[in-house]
Structure formats: C-alpha cells, structure tokens
Write an enzyme that holds these catalytic residues in place. Structure first.
Site, mmCIF file in Angstrom:
data_model
loop_
_atom_site.group_PDB
_atom_site.id
_atom_site.type_symbol
_atom_site.label_atom_id
_atom_site.label_comp_id
_atom_site.label_asym_id
_atom_site.label_seq_id
_atom_site.Cartn_x
_atom_site.Cartn_y
_atom_site.Cartn_z
ATOM 1 N N ARG A 57 -31.922 10.074 -18.841
ATOM 2 C CA ARG A 57 -31.100 11.098 -19.224
ATOM 3 C C ARG A 57 -30.877 11.912 -17.689
ATOM 4 N NH1 ARG A 57 -33.541 15.793 -20.334
ATOM 5 N NH2 ARG A 57 -35.321 14.994 -21.382
ATOM 6 N N TYR A 110 -7.218 20.134 -29.006
ATOM 7 C CA TYR A 110 -7.945 19.208 -29.938
ATOM 8 C C TYR A 110 -8.962 19.823 -30.964
ATOM 9 C CZ TYR A 110 -11.214 15.246 -31.308
ATOM 10 O OH TYR A 110 -11.806 14.361 -31.859
ATOM 11 N N ASP A 182 -8.000 18.746 -19.954
ATOM 12 C CA ASP A 182 -8.415 17.672 -20.965
ATOM 13 C C ASP A 182 -7.289 16.774 -20.679
ATOM 14 O OD1 ASP A 182 -8.589 15.910 -22.857
ATOM 15 O OD2 ASP A 182 -9.545 17.358 -24.215
ATOM 16 N N LYS A 207 -10.708 7.044 -25.776
ATOM 17 C CA LYS A 207 -9.366 6.744 -25.947
ATOM 18 C C LYS A 207 -9.070 5.794 -24.957
ATOM 19 C CE LYS A 207 -10.462 10.029 -29.061
ATOM 20 N NZ LYS A 207 -10.146 11.400 -28.693
#
Ligand SMILES: *Cc1c(COP(=O)(O)O)cnc(C)c1O
Length: 402
Positions: A57, A110, A182, A207
């Site tokens: 992590r 978005y 973004d 994407k």
C-alpha cells in the site's frame, strides 16, 4: 525524457531490464509485503532513512515503474497509481481542500466527479462553482479568497467543449491557485497540461492509457512535493492503491498509446464528416471539427482530436434508445478508449446522476449520444451507424420535443 521522443519513452522510460535478470517485460511483483534483513533495517525503512519497499500500500516495484513512466510522459516530477480514476480524483480533491473552501470547476464534469463534489459540499461545506472558463474575466470574477483549486476537464465530457489551459493556468498563477486537469480524454500523447502551466494531472487510466477495456485504474501526476503529500495522506490512509497486476497491464497498454491515439483520431475525423452529412443527425461535437467553436483552442493545445465524438439525433429519448438498440456490432457500453467502438446515452447512463437542470446547462440533452471510436475499420463503424440511423422513425410531432 528530454531527448528521446515520446514514442520511444512510452516503451522504455523508467525500466531497465538489467536490473531484472534481463526480463524484457517488467516483472509483476505480486506481493503484499517486503522482508527486512534485520530489525534495524525495518526501523530505518519505517523512519525513511533507507530507501526500499515496506508494504505494497506504501509502494510496489511494478507500480513504481508505471509511476516513473507516466511522470516522464506527462513531463511531471512524480506520479502515483490508484485503484480507479475516481480514487485519484478523490485523493487529490481531499488533499487540496479543507472544510468551507471553494473549488472552481469547468461547466461539465465526469458524472462521479460531480457526485463527489456534491457530497463534499453537503458534508464539509466545500462549495463548487461551474463555469465555462471562456474568458479571464469570468474566472477572475468567480475566484474567492477561499478558492483552493481550479478543476478542469478538457475536452469536456460529453459535449467536447475545449478550455484554453494556458489561459486558465496564467490567471490561476496570479492568485497562486493550483490548476488540476483531468486529462483522460486526451492522454499525454495528445495534450500535456503541465507543459501549458497547469499544476496537477489526473487520468482515469481505465480509458486510453490502458486502452484495452480490461482494467480500472487511476493516475496522478504533479510536483514531487504534492505527490509525496498525497502518498503519505489521502493515498496511504484512504487506501485506493493500484494493484501490481493492473500496473503491469497499463505498462503494456501504454506501449501502443501513440499508435492507438493516431488511429482513434483518424477514425473519429472520418466518422464526424459522415455524421455531419446525415439528415437524422442535427449536431456533431468533436474538438478537431473545423465548425466547432473551440476548434482554434483545440488545435493550439492538442496534437489530434482523440476518439470521442458526441452527436444529437432527431427525435427524443425514444429515438435515441431505438438508435442504440438497432446497432449490430457496435457495443452499447459506457467508458471509452478501448479497441472496441462503444456507444452510450449520457442522459440516462454516465450523467444520470446529474440533476436534469444542471444536465441542460452542461448541454446534455435526451438526444445526445456519445461514442468512443475503436480500432476497427472506420468504414465498418460508419456502415453500422448509418444503417441504424436510417432505420429510426422520427414522427413529425416528436421532432423537437421529448
Ligand atoms: C472514467 C472517467 C473518470 C473516472 O475514472 P474510473 O477509472 O472509472 O474511476 C474520471 N474522469 C473522466 C473524464 C473519465 O472519463
């Protein structure tokens, strides 16, 4: 990055096979934790006095390779990998704001980013303004003393409006407000916001970066100082980290990014031309369409227009759904940037969470269709779209209403 070209760096930067037994492909370090040779070494690693991995992590070698690569490709100092684009968006916005702050956003975001901002407003009184960002004056008028960041998407999903990043960055600098972009719809091959003066870049790597529709992931790129802050707070303690296997899929996907983006863009330009000439199509939105009001801005800051096209068809919601249902091999699905052409209805799918009045302001009508051109032959894509468009029956009485 400076000397070699993008197409070379996308394959090589951040990985040296000599450090990995000659393995051409980057190994997947599928491990949760890392062993220490002694208690003292463990102590030093935790104290940050010795470099090295501790627990996945907090860092993992496969994820690190990807982070180094994307940082170089976006021309940033450092990067972080996340379990999704939204994990990157939320880690960034939470790191940049405190209760009662203000965020200035582009008009059109978005859907889930909008959802997150609404929640932050309800819970922490962090208010957001949504503006077109078409002029310096408009941005100056909306900035408040408590504005903690400017958050921009361009091209805007799904209306394909384009915001002048260099202009936004110039105004923000005067007020010392960081600009977050973004960059999902362009990828670093087509647009590099940091080169235009912006401060932070986010990707839904799901994407174009992944490019094959087989991974959900996010990336964050920026200055070393900000990236370490996020690494030690909203990434480490909130925990939306990227898995080593996902990092490996993204490293593989990235290698073909320039080739894919060229093809997606070329196909989109051809399809746009055809759509514009079809009688059942009333509007087409694409950044590199010369009739797009933002065409000159798109040309200035983007290498190509990418693969996403939005368009309006005649009729109402019923006709829009009928059009999707009649497609033969093109798939109805949300997301974008995959090898397959995928097509969706924003008003009832990606932007269904946005209240209707705000949807209207964002330009998302019930007849708007968004498609992501895949890597298939453009002639086949067009012939499927065309046969379906030809089949829609638009009754005269429903022409302009819903
Ligand atoms: C998909 C998308 C996101 C969210 O990314 P996930 O990987 O689905 O969490 C954020 N911004 C844009 C522009 C997107 O297209």
């Amino acid at each position: 990055m400076k000397e070699r070209r993008f197409e070379t760096e996308v394959v090589h930067v951040g990985y040296d096979s000599k450090e990995h037994l000659g393995s051409l492909s980057s190994p997947i370090f599928q491990t949760s934790t890392f062993t220490f040779e002694s208690a003292e070494q463990g102590e030093k690693r935790f104290a940050g006095e010795e470099a090295g991995f501790v627990y996945s992590r907090l860092g993992n070698p496969t994820v690190s390779t990807l982070q180094d690569r994307i940082a170089a490709l976006e021309n940033g100092e450092a990067a972080l990998g996340f379990s999704s684009g939204m994990a990157a968006v939320s880690a960034t916005l939470i790191a940049l704001t405190k209760a009662h702050d203000h965020i200035l956003c582009s008009q059109g975001l978005y859907g889930c980013t909008f959802g997150l901002l609404s929640m932050m407003e309800d819970k922490y009184d962090i208010q957001s303004d949504y503006i077109s960002m078409e002029s310096e004056e408009q941005i100056r008028e909306t900035i408040r003393p408590e504005t903690s960041c400017i958050y921009v998407e361009t091209p805007i999903n799904p209306t394909m409006k384009v915001i002048d990043l260099e202009m936004v960055a110039r105004v923000a600098k005067e007020y010392e407000i960081p600009v977050v972009v973004d960059n999902t719809f362009s990828s670093p091959y087509l647009q590099r916001p940091l080169d235009l003066g912006c401060d932070i870049v986010i990707h839904s790597a799901t994407k174009y970066i992944g490019g094959h529709g087989d991974v959900v992931a996010g990336l964050l790129i920026g200055k070393e100082e900000f990236i370490s802050e996020v690494a030690m707070t909203t990434q480490k303690d909130v925990g939306g980290v990227m898995s080593p296997f996902d990092a490996w899929l993204l490293l593989r996907g990235l290698k073909t990014l320039p080739i894919r983006m060229e093809r997606h863009s070329e196909t989109a330009e051809k399809v746009v031309e055809q759509l514009k000439a079809h009688p059942k199509v009333t509007q087409v939105y694409y950044p590199f369409d010369p009739d797009n009001p933002d065409y000159h801005i798109a040309k200035k800051q983007m290498r190509l227009g990418a693969g996403v096209i939005s368009f309006e068809i005649r009729g109402g919601k019923k006709e829009a759904q009928e059009f999707l249902n009649r497609l033969s091999f093109l798939k109805i699905a949300v997301s974008l940037g995959d090898a397959e052409t995928i097509i969706q209805h924003p008003a009832t799918m990606t932007h269904a969470v946005v209240p209707e009045d705000r949807r209207e302001k964002m330009g998302i009508s019930n007849t708007l269709i968004r498609m992501s051109c895949g890597l298939e032959a453009w002639e086949d894509i067009w012939s499927d779209l065309e046969q379906s468009l030809n089949h829609i029956n638009v009754a005269e009485t429903t022409m302009t209403q819903d």
